[in-house]
Scaffold this active site. Structure first.
Site, mmCIF file in Angstrom:
data_model
loop_
_atom_site.group_PDB
_atom_site.id
_atom_site.type_symbol
_atom_site.label_atom_id
_atom_site.label_comp_id
_atom_site.label_asym_id
_atom_site.label_seq_id
_atom_site.Cartn_x
_atom_site.Cartn_y
_atom_site.Cartn_z
ATOM 1 N N GLY A 59 0.849 -1.185 0.000
ATOM 2 C CA GLY A 59 0.000 0.000 0.000
ATOM 3 C C GLY A 59 0.875 1.221 0.000
ATOM 4 O O GLY A 59 2.085 1.119 0.209
ATOM 5 N N CYS A 69 5.438 -6.114 1.210
ATOM 6 C CA CYS A 69 5.792 -4.695 1.209
ATOM 7 C C CYS A 69 5.187 -3.993 2.436
ATOM 8 O O CYS A 69 5.591 -4.283 3.546
ATOM 9 C CB CYS A 69 5.379 -4.043 -0.106
ATOM 10 S SG CYS A 69 6.161 -2.438 -0.334
ATOM 11 N N TYR A 70 4.202 -3.108 2.237
ATOM 12 C CA TYR A 70 3.611 -2.458 3.414
ATOM 13 C C TYR A 70 3.117 -3.517 4.393
ATOM 14 O O TYR A 70 3.274 -3.370 5.614
ATOM 15 C CB TYR A 70 2.452 -1.539 3.010
ATOM 16 C CG TYR A 70 1.775 -0.908 4.224
ATOM 17 C CD1 TYR A 70 2.334 0.205 4.831
ATOM 18 C CD2 TYR A 70 0.610 -1.455 4.764
ATOM 19 C CE1 TYR A 70 1.745 0.768 5.967
ATOM 20 C CE2 TYR A 70 0.018 -0.894 5.887
ATOM 21 C CZ TYR A 70 0.583 0.216 6.478
ATOM 22 O OH TYR A 70 0.008 0.759 7.600
ATOM 23 N N HIS A 122 7.990 -7.196 -4.110
ATOM 24 C CA HIS A 122 6.670 -7.530 -4.670
ATOM 25 C C HIS A 122 6.724 -8.828 -5.474
ATOM 26 O O HIS A 122 7.070 -8.801 -6.657
ATOM 27 C CB HIS A 122 6.181 -6.387 -5.570
ATOM 28 C CG HIS A 122 5.755 -5.193 -4.794
ATOM 29 N ND1 HIS A 122 4.501 -5.068 -4.259
ATOM 30 C CD2 HIS A 122 6.434 -4.079 -4.435
ATOM 31 C CE1 HIS A 122 4.412 -3.917 -3.608
ATOM 32 N NE2 HIS A 122 5.576 -3.301 -3.691
ATOM 33 N N GLU A 149 4.302 -10.393 -6.610
ATOM 34 C CA GLU A 149 3.165 -10.485 -7.535
ATOM 35 C C GLU A 149 3.439 -9.847 -8.899
ATOM 36 O O GLU A 149 2.665 -10.047 -9.830
ATOM 37 C CB GLU A 149 1.907 -9.859 -6.900
ATOM 38 C CG GLU A 149 1.880 -8.337 -6.804
ATOM 39 C CD GLU A 149 2.606 -7.752 -5.600
ATOM 40 O OE1 GLU A 149 3.482 -8.438 -5.018
ATOM 41 O OE2 GLU A 149 2.313 -6.598 -5.234
ATOM 42 N N SER A 186 -25.398 -7.489 -24.662
ATOM 43 C CA SER A 186 -24.970 -6.192 -25.194
ATOM 44 C C SER A 186 -24.052 -6.383 -26.387
ATOM 45 O O SER A 186 -23.761 -5.436 -27.107
ATOM 46 C CB SER A 186 -24.212 -5.433 -24.115
ATOM 47 O OG SER A 186 -23.000 -6.109 -23.840
ATOM 48 N N GLY A 187 -23.579 -7.608 -26.572
ATOM 49 C CA GLY A 187 -22.558 -7.831 -27.593
ATOM 50 C C GLY A 187 -21.181 -7.909 -26.947
ATOM 51 O O GLY A 187 -20.219 -8.338 -27.568
ATOM 52 N N GLY A 188 -21.075 -7.476 -25.694
ATOM 53 C CA GLY A 188 -19.796 -7.491 -24.987
ATOM 54 C C GLY A 188 -19.504 -8.845 -24.342
ATOM 55 O O GLY A 188 -20.360 -9.720 -24.312
ATOM 56 N N VAL A 189 -18.268 -8.971 -23.825
ATOM 57 C CA VAL A 189 -17.817 -10.239 -23.251
ATOM 58 C C VAL A 189 -18.648 -10.642 -22.038
ATOM 59 O O VAL A 189 -19.057 -11.799 -21.910
ATOM 60 C CB VAL A 189 -16.364 -10.115 -22.718
ATOM 61 C CG1 VAL A 189 -15.770 -11.460 -22.405
ATOM 62 C CG2 VAL A 189 -15.503 -9.310 -23.628
ATOM 63 N N ASP A 190 -18.886 -9.697 -21.126
ATOM 64 C CA ASP A 190 -19.439 -10.078 -19.838
ATOM 65 C C ASP A 190 -20.851 -10.648 -19.966
ATOM 66 O O ASP A 190 -21.149 -11.714 -19.435
ATOM 67 C CB ASP A 190 -19.436 -8.885 -18.873
ATOM 68 C CG ASP A 190 -18.046 -8.283 -18.744
ATOM 69 O OD1 ASP A 190 -17.080 -8.979 -19.111
ATOM 70 O OD2 ASP A 190 -17.933 -7.137 -18.296
ATOM 71 N N SER A 191 -21.712 -9.946 -20.691
ATOM 72 C CA SER A 191 -23.080 -10.459 -20.799
ATOM 73 C C SER A 191 -23.101 -11.741 -21.619
ATOM 74 O O SER A 191 -23.901 -12.646 -21.364
ATOM 75 C CB SER A 191 -24.019 -9.403 -21.382
ATOM 76 O OG SER A 191 -23.655 -9.061 -22.697
ATOM 77 N N ALA A 192 -22.203 -11.864 -22.587
ATOM 78 C CA ALA A 192 -22.167 -13.079 -23.412
ATOM 79 C C ALA A 192 -21.778 -14.291 -22.571
ATOM 80 O O ALA A 192 -22.416 -15.345 -22.639
ATOM 81 C CB ALA A 192 -21.175 -12.898 -24.560
ATOM 82 N N LYS A 244 -11.720 -10.295 -14.971
ATOM 83 C CA LYS A 244 -11.944 -10.290 -16.423
ATOM 84 C C LYS A 244 -11.198 -11.427 -17.138
ATOM 85 O O LYS A 244 -11.753 -12.068 -18.027
ATOM 86 C CB LYS A 244 -11.485 -8.942 -16.987
ATOM 87 C CG LYS A 244 -11.911 -8.686 -18.404
ATOM 88 C CD LYS A 244 -13.251 -8.027 -18.432
ATOM 89 C CE LYS A 244 -13.711 -7.636 -19.800
ATOM 90 N NZ LYS A 244 -14.962 -6.869 -19.716
#
Ligand code: XMP
Length: 516
Positions: A61, A88-89, A174, A176, A228-234, A371
């Protein structure tokens, strides 16, 4: 704010001391096939215990433990049975809270640094030296009692500290980030060897658990999903269809503001290939009518948003027995919906989406996913690459990429120019690397040009391409000159009504990604 996915999965809780750090750590943990969730640093030991995590990671952080109101942790968390790893923090904080010394040495350390093992370590495996990524100002100068310093760097005498009997560990660097090449190995040592976590968070098990959850929630009732045509709703629709099959009806509202070929592809994919019942609402005329004479961006967004909801309501009236509505909410939306900033940004962005108060119960099968996981689930469910890897597209569609009034003629121009931008960016192999690349039509501007022997007086197209991680900030993409050249000559040669192409070199902030 549980994402309610844990089910049978071993869970690691990532305590948030800085949102970007926490999200990246949570994603890395999941890449090691262990389910992770982000929790606020104000969480109590009792709340953590109730979740029964196999491990707890304290994120990095931006603060120092020495500043007033430095974010602290309920110290009883250190006594829970779940092993703790501070990063780290997080490492400085545990050292500070458990009686070690964290000093402002006046010399920070940023960037790639050599880490030298100084004692046998459970986290680092073989000794020796390895490159790590550092970003700190304070340094742990002496570990708390019961801890051993197992590695150092030139500026950090205690770069790794370990207390295996208490199962508490800290690393100043870090692990990650990709700049720490052996970072993922370290996280895996913590997850598998220290926490004993089972690597069961795989695509197959994610799909299975979500399918089961949807079945449990929905029973035999009817479900609607707005595509909607987008990834998430598909992906959400494909997942719900796998769970409840014919109980699902999708609604696709063709606003007339979509890109070239997009509407056909949605209908083709869902109706033909997946056999999903799909209501295709051809509403373009009604959108154009509503948009006549509208120039102000906010008014335009409002007009499109309201029309969209109205069209959806009409379609849903035909399915009056439907009780559930699918929403493609993702995990970052769940985490961020608590912060005031997120609320403000959303109110501007949810145009083209549906409000929560339509009277349906929400089904959110992607609520626990990042995502990249959604894309993998989409691929696993057999959705085409063009949908799974589609770049983000605003709900109001091409409507906010025509600067000026939206008309059919202008849309035709923009759609052609946009298709060229997407085609060329894809051909250059940059589609996945670039967050968004698109065309904007400055419809109220005209400039003089010359083509062949003729003087032209036509519109400019602006090409916008940005790199970004989350759309909150963005940088203009350094597209190769030869690609820009191809874009320019193809757009001017192939799109009637355009005689000039400009490239937008504004980052966000101060610009936004879209023009309206
Ligand atoms: P801006 O232009 O604010 O956009 O930098 C950030 C990201 O959000 C997308 N965007 C929208 N998405 N409905 C959406 O679903 C909207 O009304 C909307 N407006 C902008 C934009 O494409 C970018 O990815």
């Amino acid at each position: 704010m549980s994402a309610e996915a844990a089910g049978d999965f071993d869970t690691v809780l990532v305590v948030d001391f800085g949102a970007q750090y926490a999200q990246l750590i949570a994603r890395r943990v999941r890449e090691a096939h262990v389910y992770s969730e982000i929790v606020p640093h104000t969480i109590t030991a009792a709340e953590i215990a109730a979740r029964r995590p196999v491990g707890v990671i304290l994120s990095g952080g931006p603060k120092s433990v020495h500043v007033e109101r430095a974010p602290l942790l309920d110290p009883a968390i250190y006594d829970l049975p779940a092993p703790v790893l501070g990063i780290c923090y997080g490492a400085q904080l545990l050292a500070h809270q458990l009686g070690g010394e964290v000093a402002r040495t006046g010399r920070g350390e940023y960037g790639r640094t050599a880490l030298e093992a100084t004692a046998p370590s459970q986290l680092l495996g073989v000794g020796g030296s390895q490159p790590v990524w550092m970003s700190h100002f304070d340094s742990i100068v002496s570990p708390p009692e019961g801890f051993t310093a197992t590695a150092r760097t030139s500026e950090a005498p205690v770069a790794v500290l370990e207390a295996p009997e208490r199962a508490i560990y800290g690393v100043q660097f870090h692990p990650e980030v990709v700049h720490t090449p052996r970072g993922q190995e370290l996280l895996k040592s913590f997850l598998y060897d220290v926490c004993g976590a089972r690597p069961t968070w795989t695509m197959t098990s994610i799909i299975e658990s979500q399918v089961e959850a949807v079945r449990g929630q929905v029973g035999r009732e009817r479900v609607i999903c707005g595509l909607s045509g987008g990834v998430d709703s598909a992906v959400a629709a494909a997942l719900v269809h796998k769970a409840v099959g014919a109980q699902l009806t999708c609604v696709y509202i063709d606003t007339g503001l979509m890109r070239e070929g997009e509407s056909d592809q949605v209908v083709e994919t869902f109706r033909r290939h997946h056999g999903i019942e799909l209501i295709h609402v051809r509403a373009a005329e009604r959108f154009f009518e509503r948009l006549a004479g509208v120039v102000d961006p906010e008014e335009k967004r409002k007009a499109i948003g309201e029309r969209f909801i109205r069209e959806f309501e009409v379609a849903a009236q035909g399915l009056e027995d439907a009780r559930f509505l699918v929403q493609g909410t993702l995990y970052p939306d769940v985490i961020e919906s608590g912060t005031p900033d997120a609320a403000r940004i959303k109110s501007h962005h949810n145009v083209g989406g549906l409000p929560d108060d339509l009277g349906f119960e929400l089904v959110e099968p992607l609520r626990a996913l990042f995502k990249d996981e959604v894309r993998k689930v989409g691929e696993e469910l057999g959705l085409p690459e063009e949908i799974v890897w589609r770049q983000p597209f605003p709900g109001p569609g091409l409507g906010v990429r025509i600067i000026g009034e939206v008309t059919q003629e202008r849309l035709t121009i923009l759609r052609q120019a946009d298709a060229i931008v997407r085609e060329e960016v894809k051909a250059a192999g940059l589609e996945r690397e670039i967050w968004q690349a698109f065309a904007v039509l400055a419809a109220d501007v005209r400039s003089v040009g010359v083509m062949g022997d003729e003087r032209t007086y036509a519109h400019p197209v602006i090409v916008r391409a940005v790199s970004s991680d989350d759309a909150m900030t963005a940088d203009w993409a350094r597209l190769p000159y030869d690609l820009l050249e191809r874009l320019s000559s193809r757009i001017i040669n192939e799109v009637a009504g355009v005689n000039r192409v400009a490239y937008d070199i504004t980052s966000k902030p101060p610009g936004t990604i879209e023009w309206e």
